[in-house]
Design an enzyme around this catalytic site. Structure first.
Site, mmCIF file in Angstrom:
data_model
loop_
_atom_site.group_PDB
_atom_site.id
_atom_site.type_symbol
_atom_site.label_atom_id
_atom_site.label_comp_id
_atom_site.label_asym_id
_atom_site.label_seq_id
_atom_site.Cartn_x
_atom_site.Cartn_y
_atom_site.Cartn_z
ATOM 1 N N MET A 31 51.754 -54.124 -40.170
ATOM 2 C CA MET A 31 52.456 -52.855 -40.378
ATOM 3 C C MET A 31 53.957 -53.062 -40.114
ATOM 4 O O MET A 31 54.689 -52.111 -39.838
ATOM 5 C CB MET A 31 51.896 -51.768 -39.463
ATOM 6 C CG MET A 31 50.440 -51.445 -39.805
ATOM 7 S SD MET A 31 49.973 -49.764 -39.422
ATOM 8 C CE MET A 31 50.266 -49.701 -37.674
ATOM 9 N N GLY A 32 54.411 -54.318 -40.216
ATOM 10 C CA GLY A 32 55.836 -54.600 -40.083
ATOM 11 C C GLY A 32 56.318 -54.584 -38.652
ATOM 12 O O GLY A 32 55.537 -54.632 -37.710
ATOM 13 N N GLU A 36 56.784 -62.218 -32.464
ATOM 14 C CA GLU A 36 56.206 -63.561 -32.308
ATOM 15 C C GLU A 36 54.686 -63.579 -32.535
ATOM 16 O O GLU A 36 54.131 -64.587 -32.959
ATOM 17 C CB GLU A 36 56.510 -64.106 -30.897
ATOM 18 C CG GLU A 36 57.950 -64.504 -30.701
ATOM 19 C CD GLU A 36 58.371 -65.650 -31.598
ATOM 20 O OE1 GLU A 36 57.639 -66.659 -31.651
ATOM 21 O OE2 GLU A 36 59.405 -65.527 -32.282
ATOM 22 N N GLY A 37 54.021 -62.468 -32.184
ATOM 23 C CA GLY A 37 52.579 -62.392 -32.397
ATOM 24 C C GLY A 37 52.264 -62.502 -33.889
ATOM 25 O O GLY A 37 51.408 -63.289 -34.307
ATOM 26 N N HIS A 38 52.995 -61.721 -34.708
ATOM 27 C CA HIS A 38 52.788 -61.811 -36.166
ATOM 28 C C HIS A 38 53.155 -63.204 -36.661
ATOM 29 O O HIS A 38 52.485 -63.763 -37.534
ATOM 30 C CB HIS A 38 53.671 -60.791 -36.898
ATOM 31 C CG HIS A 38 53.370 -59.363 -36.574
ATOM 32 N ND1 HIS A 38 54.227 -58.571 -35.841
ATOM 33 C CD2 HIS A 38 52.310 -58.584 -36.879
ATOM 34 C CE1 HIS A 38 53.706 -57.372 -35.721
ATOM 35 N NE2 HIS A 38 52.544 -57.333 -36.330
ATOM 36 N N LYS A 150 44.489 -59.412 -30.165
ATOM 37 C CA LYS A 150 44.866 -58.284 -29.299
ATOM 38 C C LYS A 150 44.109 -57.032 -29.751
ATOM 39 O O LYS A 150 43.650 -56.250 -28.934
ATOM 40 C CB LYS A 150 46.370 -58.025 -29.345
ATOM 41 C CG LYS A 150 46.789 -56.860 -28.434
ATOM 42 C CD LYS A 150 48.269 -56.773 -28.269
ATOM 43 C CE LYS A 150 48.968 -56.202 -29.466
ATOM 44 N NZ LYS A 150 48.693 -54.756 -29.680
ATOM 45 N N ASP A 151 44.002 -56.862 -31.069
ATOM 46 C CA ASP A 151 43.224 -55.748 -31.622
ATOM 47 C C ASP A 151 41.791 -56.231 -31.820
ATOM 48 O O ASP A 151 41.311 -56.389 -32.959
ATOM 49 C CB ASP A 151 43.827 -55.298 -32.949
ATOM 50 C CG ASP A 151 45.219 -54.727 -32.754
ATOM 51 O OD1 ASP A 151 45.341 -53.641 -32.179
ATOM 52 O OD2 ASP A 151 46.185 -55.394 -33.162
ATOM 53 N N GLN A 154 39.386 -54.050 -33.807
ATOM 54 C CA GLN A 154 39.743 -54.110 -35.229
ATOM 55 C C GLN A 154 39.192 -55.387 -35.867
ATOM 56 O O GLN A 154 38.624 -55.355 -36.962
ATOM 57 C CB GLN A 154 41.271 -54.064 -35.361
ATOM 58 C CG GLN A 154 41.785 -54.371 -36.748
ATOM 59 C CD GLN A 154 43.272 -54.132 -36.880
ATOM 60 O OE1 GLN A 154 43.706 -52.988 -36.995
ATOM 61 N NE2 GLN A 154 44.070 -55.190 -36.856
ATOM 62 N N ARG A 188 54.841 -51.759 -30.406
ATOM 63 C CA ARG A 188 55.032 -50.531 -29.627
ATOM 64 C C ARG A 188 55.714 -50.790 -28.277
ATOM 65 O O ARG A 188 56.123 -49.829 -27.607
ATOM 66 C CB ARG A 188 53.697 -49.810 -29.409
ATOM 67 C CG ARG A 188 53.154 -49.194 -30.683
ATOM 68 C CD ARG A 188 51.973 -48.264 -30.424
ATOM 69 N NE ARG A 188 51.624 -47.484 -31.603
ATOM 70 C CZ ARG A 188 50.637 -47.769 -32.453
ATOM 71 N NH1 ARG A 188 49.891 -48.831 -32.271
ATOM 72 N NH2 ARG A 188 50.394 -46.983 -33.490
HETATM 73 O O1 PAF Z 1 46.835 -54.505 -37.107
HETATM 74 C C1 PAF Z 1 47.588 -53.883 -37.889
HETATM 75 O O2 PAF Z 1 48.807 -54.049 -37.894
HETATM 76 C C2 PAF Z 1 46.974 -52.871 -38.868
HETATM 77 O O3 PAF Z 1 45.937 -52.174 -38.280
HETATM 78 C C3 PAF Z 1 46.542 -53.514 -40.193
HETATM 79 C C4 PAF Z 1 45.406 -54.511 -40.011
HETATM 80 C C5 PAF Z 1 47.724 -54.212 -40.854
HETATM 81 C C6 PAF Z 1 46.046 -52.434 -41.150
HETATM 82 O O4 PAF Z 1 47.040 -51.492 -41.420
#
Ligand code: PAF
Length: 285
Positions: A31-32, A36-38, A150-151, A154, A188
């Protein structure tokens, strides 16, 4: 230079060419407001695939009415630079109207796994995640897709969805990346004021204590939870949403720790809700 695609047709045309050339494709859904995690997800995707597509889309359907959709942090230029540095090939940044055509009314619901943990306080969240991730899978048709641990809920939901809907995609979970003081990196974290930011690493300390107790042989889930809750409550700025120990696959609470578990929490500091976890058992990290 990273190519930025705004439309589904553009991405599809690129992927079509990749496939024609026999190249493998990795997808990193985000989600932009990349950190560093991304970057660790993109780095892994770059090592494992010929081409990497990073989606950068703040997905409205996964936010509840009183959540932070409007305020969710955004910085497209910085995101493009990070993707470029990490050697991703495409950043897919559609407008909401591009992803959700007028009249859109089809959703993907993963039942069971979504009723605990974050699903309790965010009832429509995982329906939105499963829907947008399915759409991204259909648009990009990747060989592999990368998600952060972390998620953890998900990740479990997406793995289940991929299995149930027969997506021919390998789901790759990547370890949590932390700040030096142990706070899990999150877009966040930017919302935390100075005092809240100083208090927030208590989450990691509490989880470490819990994990040590499990490693020493404690199997009573309630005892572990009390240890974690008491540690977090020692920080006055914390406000616990949940601390829970669940089966790593079904995400159902367990009272005795006898197999792979996920110990997950959500705690607010001021108006900022943070999540963190540890796994124990076969998914141990
Ligand atoms: O983890 C996230 O950033 C979001 O939940 C995802 C997987 C990109 C879906 O919008």
């Amino acid at each position: 230079m990273i190519k930025i695609c705004k439309t589904i047709d553009e991405v599809r045309a690129e992927v079509k060419q990749y496939k024609k050339d026999g190249l493998s494709v990795g997808l990193v859904p985000t989600m932009g407001y990349l950190h560093e995690g991304h970057k660790s997800l993109i780095d892994k995707a770059v090592t494992e695939n010929d081409r990497v597509i990073v989606s950068d889309f703040v997905n409205p359907t996964q936010f509840g009415p009183s959540e932070d959709l409007e305020d969710y942090p955004r910085d497209l230029d910085k995101d493009a630079m990070l993707c470029d540095d990490a050697k991703a090939d495409i950043m897919f940044n559609p407008e909401p109207e591009e992803m959700y055509a007028a009249g859109s009314c089809t959703f993907v619901t993963v039942s069971g796994l979504t009723s605990e943990l974050c699903g309790k306080s965010r009832p429509i969240h995982f329906r939105g995640v499963a829907t947008v991730v399915s759409k991204l899978f259909n648009i990009v048709d990747p060989d592999r897709a990368y998600f952060g641990e972390k998620d953890a809920q998900q990740l479990a939901v997406i793995k289940r969805m991929v299995k149930d809907l027969n997506f021919d995609i390998e789901i790759v979970g990547c370890p949590i990346v932390r700040e030096e003081d142990g706070l899990a990196k999150s877009s966040r974290n930017k919302y935390l004021n100075k005092e809240e930011r100083m208090a927030a690493p208590v989450l990691r300390r509490a989880l470490e204590l819990g994990k040590e107790a499990v490693a020493k042989g404690e199997i009573d889930a309630d005892k572990i939870k009390v240890l974690i809750v008491d540690t977090i409550n020692s920080e006055k700025l914390s406000n616990i949403d949940y601390v829970e120990i669940v089966d790593a696959e079904t995400i159902k609470p367990v009272s005795k720790i006898r197999g792979p578990i996920l110990c997950a929490l959500a705690v607010s500091f001021g108006t900022t809700r943070l999540i963190d976890n540890f796994s124990y058992g076969s998914r141990e990290k």
